[in-house]
Design an enzyme around this catalytic site. Structure first.
Site, PDB file in Angstrom:
ATOM      1  CB  SER A  86      98.075  55.884  22.317  1.00 10.88           C
ATOM      2  OG  SER A  86      97.926  56.956  23.209  1.00 10.88           O
TER       3      SER A  86
ATOM      4  CE  LYS B 117      97.039  58.125  17.336  1.00 14.89           C
ATOM      5  NZ  LYS B 117      97.688  57.465  18.489  1.00 14.89           N
TER       6      LYS B 117
ATOM      7  CB  SER C  28      95.784  59.003  21.368  1.00  9.91           C
ATOM      8  OG  SER C  28      96.975  58.422  20.867  1.00  9.91           O
TER       9      SER C  28
END
Length: 479
Positions: A190, A91, A166
Site C-alpha cells: 500500500s 492517512k 491503499s
C-alpha cells in the site's frame, strides 16, 4: 453516478491530467528544498501552509483525495526538524488527536481520536505541518482507492484510472503537486502500489524501522509498516533519517542520512514474472527490462533470479488477509458504537467469508507464511538487490477493482495485479518503488521495484538515487 455505472453504460472519459504546480511559496520544490527555503527565510511556514491549502482545494476538486481538510493547519514546534514547515497529510487509518479516523469505511461513524498514534508522533517530530487526512479504500484492503458509494480517488496522471491503494489519497496529492510528501503505510503493497500508479517514490521500510503500527503489532504476523510517498528519492531518504532521530530500532543497522549513489557496484537479480503465476503485461515487462539494461550500463551485474516460495503462498496470504477482515468484523465496535459489519463493502465481506470457510487452515497458513523468509533469503544468495515490477500490469481504469464487482471476479483481478509486493510484508524486508523512464500510451507511470535484505534501506536508496540521476523521473507537467 458511480464509476462502475459510467463504464457499464459504455462511457469513455476524456484523458485528463491534473496538477497544481504554480508560482507560489511551494514552487517546484520537494520537501528537502522547501524546508531549506523556510530555514533561509525565503518563505515562511505560514505562507507555505496557506499556498499548499489552496493547491489542495484545487487538486481535490478533481481528484477526491482528501478525507479531512483542516481549516487551521496544525503547526508543530519541532523547529529543528528536517521537514520543519513542510505541509503534509496523514492517512485516514492513523490517529491524529482531535480528528476522526474513518478507515475508509461506511460501517461505522468514527469518533475524534483522543491522542496521536505512535507513528503520527514520529511524523510530527520531523517538523511537518499537517493539513488534514487522506482517503483510503475500506480498511486498506484494496489496491485501488474506490468505494461502493461515493467518488473514487482519481489518478492525477489520467483521471480515468486508479491512483492505487491503499494510500491512494496521499499519492494523488503528492503526484499532483499539492504537497511534497504524505503519510502512507503498507500491509501488502500500500505504499509501493500507489507510488507506482502515480509516478512517485515509495519506500516500504524494514519491519520495525519506523514506530510499530498499532494494528500490525497485534497480528500473528506483523505485515504493516508506515512511511511516506514522495516525488524524489532524497525526500524519502531525508524522512527516514529524520524519523530515526525519534525512534531508533537497536535490532536494525543505523541508517542515517543517505544523500546520493554509492560507488559500490551491485549484484542484482532480475525477476520479471511473479512467483504466483501472474504474467507481467508487455508495458511493465519492457519497463523492468529497460531498467535492467540501464543498470548494467551503469556497471551493475544483472542476472535472472527465481523466488521459489511455497506454491500455496498466494492462497495463504489471501486466507491471512481474510483473517484481518474477520478480526475487524469481530472487534469493530472498538472503532465506533454503531459499527455494523454487514455494512462493510463487498471486498471486506468476501475476504471475511473466505476466512470463515477456511479458518481451520490458520495454523498451517501461519507456519508456511513464516517460512517464506527462508525462500527469500535463499534467493539473495550471491545477490544484493532484486529488481522486479511493482505490479503485474499498469494502473487499471476506475471500476475494474471497485468493491461492488462480484467478489469472485474482484479477487481474481486483484491477484492478477498485486503479484509482487506481499512477499516483503510477510518477510518484513525493505522494498522501494521508483518510476520507470517511460509512460504507457495512456500517459500513466510504471513503477519498478528494488527489494533487499532486512535493514538494507541504504542500499535501496543509493541505487534509487543512481537511477534517478541517470534517467530522471517523468514529470506530470509534461503529460
Amino acid at each position: 453516478m458511480t464509476t462502475s455505472e459510467e463504464q457499464s453504460q459504455g462511457r469513455k472519459e476524456t484523458r485528463t491530467s491534473v496538477h497544481v504546480f504554480r508560482d507560489d511559496a511551494l514552487g517546484d520544490l520537494d520537501a528537502v528544498g522547501l524546508a531549506a527555503a523556510i530555514r533561509r527565510g525565503e518563505v515562511s511556514a505560514a505562507e507555505v501552509a496557506r499556498d499548499a491549502a489552496a493547491r489542495v482545494r484545487d487538486a481535490d476538486a478533481q481528484l477526491d483525495a482528501v478525507q479531512v481538510h483542516l481549516d487551521v493547519p496544525a503547526h508543530h514546534d519541532a523547529d529543528g526538524g528536517a521537514f520543519a514547515g513542510v505541509p503534509t497529510f496523514v492517512k485516514d487509518n492513523t490517529d491524529f488527536a482531535g480528528l476522526p479516523t474513518g478507515h475508509g469505511s461506511a460501517a461505522f461513524v468514527p469518533r475524534p481520536a483522543r491522542r496521536h498514534a505512535g507513528f503520527t508522533r514520529q511524523l510530527l517530530s520531523t517538523g511537518v505541518t499537517v493539513l488534514g487526512k487522506t482517503r483510503l479504500p475500506e480498511f486498506g484492503f484494496s489496491p485501488s482507492t474506490e468505494f461502493e458509494e461515493g467518488p473514487p480517488v482519481r489518478n492525477p496522471w489520467n483521471t480515468g484510472h486508479s491512483a492505487g491503494g491503499s494510500s491512494g489519497g496521499s499519492a494523488a496529492l503528492v503526484a499532483a503537486g499539492a504537497v511534497p510528501v504524505a503519510h502512507a503505510n503498507d500491509g501488502g503493497g500500500s505504499i509501493r502500489i500507489p507510488a507506482a500508479c502515480c509516478g512517485l517514490v515509495g519506500l516500504k521500510p524494514t519491519r520495525g524501522r519506523t514506530v510499530p503500527n498499532a494494528q500490525g503489532r497485534q497480528l500473528p504476523i506483523d505485515i504493516v509498516v508506515d512511511g511516506v510517498v514522495s516525488r524524489t528519492v532524497r525526500d524519502s531518504a531525508a524522512f527516514l533519517a529524520a524519523a530515526e532521530l525519534h525512534h531508533r530500532n537497536p535490532k536494525l543497522p543505523s541508517l542515517g542520512l543517505v544523500e546520493g549513489p554509492s560507488d559500490r557496484r551491485l549484484r542484482i537479480g532480475l525477476l520479471v514474472d511473479s512467483p504466483n503465476g501472474a504474467r507481467t503485461d508487455d508495458a511493465t515487462r519492457a519497463a523492468v527490462t529497460d531498467t535492467a539494461r540501464r543498470l548494467e550500463g551503469l556497471g551493475h551485474t544483472v542476472t535472472p533470479v527465481e523466488l521459489a516460495i511455497d506454491p500455496r503462498f498466494t492462497e495463504d496470504f489471501l486466507t491471512y488477509w481474510g483473517l484481518l477482515s474477520f478480526l475487524i468484523g469481530a472487534t469493530g465496535r472498538t472503532m465506533g458504537a454503531e459499527f455494523d459489519r454487514h455494512r462493510m463493502d463487498g471486498l471486506s465481506r468476501g475476504l471475511r467469508a473466505t476466512y470463515v470457510a477456511n479458518w481451520r487452515r490458520t495454523p498451517g497458513v501461519l507456519r508456511r507464511l513464516r517460512r517464506t523468509r527462508e525462500a527469500y533469503a535463499a534467493a539473495f544468495r550471491g545477490l544484493d538487490v532484486i529488481l522486479s515490477p511493482v505490479l503485474a500490469h499498469t494502473s487499471p481504469p476506475l471500476g475494474h477493482l471497485n468493491p461492488s464487482v462480484p467478489y469472485a471476479t474482484l479477487i481474481e483481478r486483484i491477484l492478477a495485479y498485486v503479484a509482487f509486493t506481499p512477499v516483503n510484508n510477510v518477510v518484513g524486508t525493505p522494498s522501494i518503488s521508483v518510476p520507470a523512464a517511460s509512460l504507457t500510451p495512456e500517459g500513466l507511470p510504471i513503477g519498478v521495484m528494488f527489494s533487499g535484505r532486512p535493514g538494507a534501506e541504504r542500499t535501496l536508496l543509493e541505487l534509487a538515487f543512481e537511477l534517478e540521476a541517470a534517467q530522471g523521473f517523468p514529470g506530470i507537467r509534461d503529460v
